[in-house]
Write a protein that holds these residues in place. Structure first.
Motif, PDB file in Angstrom:
ATOM      1  N   LEU A  14       0.770  -1.051  -0.120  1.00  0.00           N
ATOM      2  CA  LEU A  14       0.123  -0.080   0.049  1.00  0.00           C
ATOM      3  C   LEU A  14       0.871   1.300  -0.063  1.00  0.00           C
ATOM      4  O   LEU A  14       0.475   2.083  -0.668  1.00  0.00           O
ATOM      5  CB  LEU A  14      -0.990   0.063   1.212  1.00  0.00           C
ATOM      6  CG  LEU A  14      -1.714   1.315   1.463  1.00  0.00           C
ATOM      7  CD1 LEU A  14      -2.773   1.388   0.238  1.00  0.00           C
ATOM      8  CD2 LEU A  14      -2.461   1.119   2.827  1.00  0.00           C
ATOM      9  N   GLU A  15       1.887   1.313   0.502  1.00  0.00           N
ATOM     10  CA  GLU A  15       2.624   2.423   1.035  1.00  0.00           C
ATOM     11  C   GLU A  15       3.513   2.821  -0.314  1.00  0.00           C
ATOM     12  O   GLU A  15       3.803   3.993  -0.679  1.00  0.00           O
ATOM     13  CB  GLU A  15       3.848   2.133   2.100  1.00  0.00           C
ATOM     14  CG  GLU A  15       3.339   2.054   3.475  1.00  0.00           C
ATOM     15  CD  GLU A  15       2.523   0.909   3.734  1.00  0.00           C
ATOM     16  OE1 GLU A  15       2.132   0.666   4.642  1.00  0.00           O
ATOM     17  OE2 GLU A  15       2.775  -0.019   2.792  1.00  0.00           O
ATOM     18  N   ALA A  36      -8.834   4.887   6.413  1.00  0.00           N
ATOM     19  CA  ALA A  36      -8.144   3.880   6.983  1.00  0.00           C
ATOM     20  C   ALA A  36      -9.058   3.383   7.991  1.00  0.00           C
ATOM     21  O   ALA A  36     -10.299   4.013   8.539  1.00  0.00           O
ATOM     22  CB  ALA A  36      -6.868   4.128   7.620  1.00  0.00           C
ATOM     23  N   SER A  37      -8.710   2.200   8.651  1.00  0.00           N
ATOM     24  CA  SER A  37      -9.641   1.475   9.831  1.00  0.00           C
ATOM     25  C   SER A  37      -9.020   1.682  11.144  1.00  0.00           C
ATOM     26  O   SER A  37      -9.433   1.013  12.202  1.00  0.00           O
ATOM     27  CB  SER A  37      -9.985   0.146   9.313  1.00  0.00           C
ATOM     28  OG  SER A  37      -8.892  -0.769   9.110  1.00  0.00           O
ATOM     29  N   ARG A  41      -2.482   2.974  11.566  1.00  0.00           N
ATOM     30  CA  ARG A  41      -2.325   2.823  10.004  1.00  0.00           C
ATOM     31  C   ARG A  41      -2.585   4.366   9.624  1.00  0.00           C
ATOM     32  O   ARG A  41      -1.817   4.732   8.732  1.00  0.00           O
ATOM     33  CB  ARG A  41      -3.407   2.317   9.502  1.00  0.00           C
ATOM     34  CG  ARG A  41      -3.270   2.395   7.819  1.00  0.00           C
ATOM     35  CD  ARG A  41      -2.024   1.957   7.310  1.00  0.00           C
ATOM     36  NE  ARG A  41      -2.159   0.546   6.604  1.00  0.00           N
ATOM     37  CZ  ARG A  41      -1.225   0.084   5.824  1.00  0.00           C
ATOM     38  NH1 ARG A  41       0.004   0.613   5.795  1.00  0.00           N
ATOM     39  NH2 ARG A  41      -1.421  -1.177   5.505  1.00  0.00           N
ATOM     40  N   VAL A  91      -8.722   1.938   2.553  1.00  0.00           N
ATOM     41  CA  VAL A  91      -7.512   0.736   2.805  1.00  0.00           C
ATOM     42  C   VAL A  91      -7.771   0.054   4.017  1.00  0.00           C
ATOM     43  O   VAL A  91      -8.750   0.546   5.027  1.00  0.00           O
ATOM     44  CB  VAL A  91      -6.155   1.696   2.874  1.00  0.00           C
ATOM     45  CG1 VAL A  91      -6.080   2.576   1.876  1.00  0.00           C
ATOM     46  CG2 VAL A  91      -6.242   2.532   4.357  1.00  0.00           C
ATOM     47  N   ASP A  92      -7.340  -0.995   4.238  1.00  0.00           N
ATOM     48  CA  ASP A  92      -7.267  -1.995   5.521  1.00  0.00           C
ATOM     49  C   ASP A  92      -8.707  -2.187   5.690  1.00  0.00           C
ATOM     50  O   ASP A  92      -8.999  -2.057   7.150  1.00  0.00           O
ATOM     51  CB  ASP A  92      -6.517  -1.199   6.686  1.00  0.00           C
ATOM     52  CG  ASP A  92      -4.884  -0.989   6.541  1.00  0.00           C
ATOM     53  OD1 ASP A  92      -4.636  -1.777   5.709  1.00  0.00           O
ATOM     54  OD2 ASP A  92      -4.424  -0.240   7.161  1.00  0.00           O
ATOM     55  N   GLY A  93      -9.329  -2.512   4.859  1.00  0.00           N
ATOM     56  CA  GLY A  93     -10.912  -2.830   5.139  1.00  0.00           C
ATOM     57  C   GLY A  93     -11.670  -1.917   5.552  1.00  0.00           C
ATOM     58  O   GLY A  93     -12.923  -2.017   5.876  1.00  0.00           O
ATOM     59  N   PHE A 110      -6.634  -3.270  -1.350  1.00  0.00           N
ATOM     60  CA  PHE A 110      -6.717  -4.431  -0.541  1.00  0.00           C
ATOM     61  C   PHE A 110      -5.527  -5.380  -0.703  1.00  0.00           C
ATOM     62  O   PHE A 110      -4.933  -5.475  -1.721  1.00  0.00           O
ATOM     63  CB  PHE A 110      -7.766  -5.497  -0.684  1.00  0.00           C
ATOM     64  CG  PHE A 110      -8.225  -6.138  -1.631  1.00  0.00           C
ATOM     65  CD1 PHE A 110      -7.903  -7.376  -2.027  1.00  0.00           C
ATOM     66  CD2 PHE A 110      -8.878  -5.097  -2.924  1.00  0.00           C
ATOM     67  CE1 PHE A 110      -8.351  -7.889  -3.158  1.00  0.00           C
ATOM     68  CE2 PHE A 110      -9.182  -5.912  -3.897  1.00  0.00           C
ATOM     69  CZ  PHE A 110      -8.919  -7.371  -4.346  1.00  0.00           C
ATOM     70  N   ASP A 111      -5.033  -6.015   0.349  1.00  0.00           N
ATOM     71  CA  ASP A 111      -3.804  -6.787   0.298  1.00  0.00           C
ATOM     72  C   ASP A 111      -4.047  -8.325  -0.213  1.00  0.00           C
ATOM     73  O   ASP A 111      -4.771  -8.796   0.227  1.00  0.00           O
ATOM     74  CB  ASP A 111      -3.274  -7.011   1.937  1.00  0.00           C
ATOM     75  CG  ASP A 111      -1.919  -7.698   1.870  1.00  0.00           C
ATOM     76  OD1 ASP A 111      -1.408  -8.627   0.895  1.00  0.00           O
ATOM     77  OD2 ASP A 111      -1.318  -7.829   2.773  1.00  0.00           O
ATOM     78  N   ASP A 114      -3.467 -11.410   2.178  1.00  0.00           N
ATOM     79  CA  ASP A 114      -4.557 -11.367   3.497  1.00  0.00           C
ATOM     80  C   ASP A 114      -5.637 -11.974   2.999  1.00  0.00           C
ATOM     81  O   ASP A 114      -6.567 -11.454   2.368  1.00  0.00           O
ATOM     82  CB  ASP A 114      -4.399 -10.328   3.910  1.00  0.00           C
ATOM     83  CG  ASP A 114      -5.378 -10.084   5.383  1.00  0.00           C
ATOM     84  OD1 ASP A 114      -6.149 -10.980   5.698  1.00  0.00           O
ATOM     85  OD2 ASP A 114      -4.857  -9.175   6.062  1.00  0.00           O
ATOM     86  N   ALA A 117      -8.453  -9.954   4.086  1.00  0.00           N
ATOM     87  CA  ALA A 117      -8.844  -8.698   3.048  1.00  0.00           C
ATOM     88  C   ALA A 117      -9.661  -9.068   1.960  1.00  0.00           C
ATOM     89  O   ALA A 117     -10.070  -8.384   1.146  1.00  0.00           O
ATOM     90  CB  ALA A 117      -7.442  -8.126   3.103  1.00  0.00           C
TER      91      ALA A 117
END
Length: 150
Positions: A14-15, A36-37, A41, A91-93, A110-111, A114, A117
């Motif tokens: 993501l970065e 973000a969640s 993060r 991001v991150d759900g 999404f990753d 994972d 995710a």
């Protein structure tokens, strides 16, 4: 209806991906919101966007800043649209906003490594499809280039 793009991150984190997408959004003269969640993060993204490149940075703030409404990019944990952005990155759900039609585009990143995710992204895809949004699914090829898969 908003256009909702799903970015399946497999080859880059993501970065690496987010700053590039934000730069493209700003080049279109779009304001952006990144949701973000989690607090950790959010703080990490805030720090990263100032230092991700030796020759540039992304001007941004968080929704806690008094000048959030004037920022080209705002980071948040909430569903609101603090800077009247045209594009929203989840991001991150982070969940799809209740009023997705308030945006021209929503990007779900999404990753791909994972499983949780992946499952959440699939659920968001179904939710967006049922709501009638235009959807696109992007995945990186072996060289790191984005390929539209659906």
């Amino acid at each position: 209806m908003a256009e909702i793009l799903f970015y399946h991150l497999e080859r880059q984190p993501l970065e690496k991906v987010l700053p590039n997408l934000l730069e493209r959004s700003l080049a279109r003269q779009w304001r952006a919101t990144v949701q973000a969640s989690g607090e950790e993060r959010l703080k990490a993204l805030d720090d990263h966007l100032w230092t991700y490149s030796d020759d540039s940075f992304l001007p941004h703030g968080t929704d806690r800043d008094t000048d959030a409404a004037t920022q080209p990019v705002v980071l948040t944990l909430r569903e609101h649209n603090p800077n009247a952005s045209a594009i929203r990155f989840l991001v991150d759900g982070a969940p799809l906003p209740a009023d997705a039609s308030a945006y021209e585009r929503i990007c779900v990143l999404f990753d791909g490594q994972d499983q949780d995710a992946l499952m959440q992204a699939r659920a968001q895809w179904r939710q967006a499809k049922e709501a009638g949004h235009a959807l696109a699914y992007w995945q990186q090829d072996e060289t790191g280039r984005w390929q539209k898969k659906a």
